[in-house]
Design a protein around this motif. Sequence first.
Motif, PDB file in Angstrom:
ATOM      1  N   TRP A   1       0.840  -1.192   0.000  1.00  0.00           N
ATOM      2  CA  TRP A   1       0.000   0.000   0.000  1.00  0.00           C
ATOM      3  C   TRP A   1       0.876   1.243   0.000  1.00  0.00           C
ATOM      4  O   TRP A   1       1.768   1.395   0.825  1.00  0.00           O
ATOM      5  N   GLN A   2       0.590   2.134  -0.923  1.00  0.00           N
ATOM      6  CA  GLN A   2       1.191   3.465  -0.914  1.00  0.00           C
ATOM      7  C   GLN A   2       0.288   4.432  -0.151  1.00  0.00           C
ATOM      8  O   GLN A   2       0.757   5.315   0.547  1.00  0.00           O
ATOM      9  N   ASP A   3      -1.005   4.225  -0.303  1.00  0.00           N
ATOM     10  CA  ASP A   3      -2.035   4.989   0.409  1.00  0.00           C
ATOM     11  C   ASP A   3      -3.274   4.102   0.450  1.00  0.00           C
ATOM     12  O   ASP A   3      -4.064   4.094  -0.498  1.00  0.00           O
TER      13      ASP A   3
ATOM     14  N   ARG B   1      -4.210   3.503  -3.381  1.00  0.00           N
ATOM     15  CA  ARG B   1      -2.985   3.628  -4.172  1.00  0.00           C
ATOM     16  C   ARG B   1      -2.001   2.516  -3.802  1.00  0.00           C
ATOM     17  O   ARG B   1      -1.732   2.305  -2.610  1.00  0.00           O
TER      18      ARG B   1
ATOM     19  N   ARG C   1       1.742   0.364  -4.778  1.00  0.00           N
ATOM     20  CA  ARG C   1       3.029   0.254  -5.468  1.00  0.00           C
ATOM     21  C   ARG C   1       3.256  -1.222  -5.782  1.00  0.00           C
ATOM     22  O   ARG C   1       3.070  -2.082  -4.915  1.00  0.00           O
TER      23      ARG C   1
ATOM     24  N   ASN D   1      -5.401   2.287  -7.846  1.00  0.00           N
ATOM     25  CA  ASN D   1      -4.541   3.113  -8.686  1.00  0.00           C
ATOM     26  C   ASN D   1      -3.125   2.601  -8.455  1.00  0.00           C
ATOM     27  O   ASN D   1      -2.530   2.846  -7.411  1.00  0.00           O
TER      28      ASN D   1
ATOM     29  N   GLN E   1       1.286   3.376 -14.901  1.00  0.00           N
ATOM     30  CA  GLN E   1       0.080   3.554 -14.092  1.00  0.00           C
ATOM     31  C   GLN E   1      -1.033   2.664 -14.632  1.00  0.00           C
ATOM     32  O   GLN E   1      -1.320   2.665 -15.829  1.00  0.00           O
TER      33      GLN E   1
END
Length: 217
Positions: A143-145, A150, A152, A185, A193
């Motif tokens: 998790w990036q966010d 979001r 990675r 995302n 992306q």
Amino acid sequence: MTGYDVLCVFCGPDGTHGNELGVVRDGARIPGRAERQALAGTLGFSETVFVDDPERGAIDIYTPTSRLPFAGHPCVGTAWLLDVPELVTPAGVVGTRLDGEFTWIEARPEWAPPRTLRQYGTVEEVDALPVPPPGEWIYAWAWQDEAGGRVRARAFPGRDDGIDEDEATGAAALLLTARLARALNIAQGLGSQILTAPMPDGLIEVGGRVRLHRTMA
């Protein structure tokens, strides 16, 4: 050699990066599976698409070493190139649509080849991963966010065909979306992306930017 287009699929917001895809528009000129497999191996892209019927959107997908009934980035790229409402693959009919700068496909998770989805605690751990030895197909993610959906990710095909890491992989993103049951995302590779979203009836929508990199006569 038969002519083909090279696309970059799942480009970043600035139009760079993305996973290269070879598309042979006149697939009828290479009808045999052995010949298609040989050409896919020679071209060396993670996937090469042979268009059997451009009006129906009938396509055939190969890695350098095998034939695939379905794959994400080949479907997104070919949908953009042909601008058709659907693609016909051995796995099933893939719905497509173009929406501004994004091209979208609708597919079922069970169509995707098996992948090991391996979660890590931080983005830094994913970024620091070495390429594993050939064997298991690994989609490493963190998790990036989490609140914002979001992610990675990095993809390691585990094949002994010279492709150590895939820059962007729609099928793996589709499987991760099905597991997490939420829109994502995904920032993958060096700067690609991928956008995804669950749809009714078990479908997953996968979208991204596509650009024509070059045309080979």
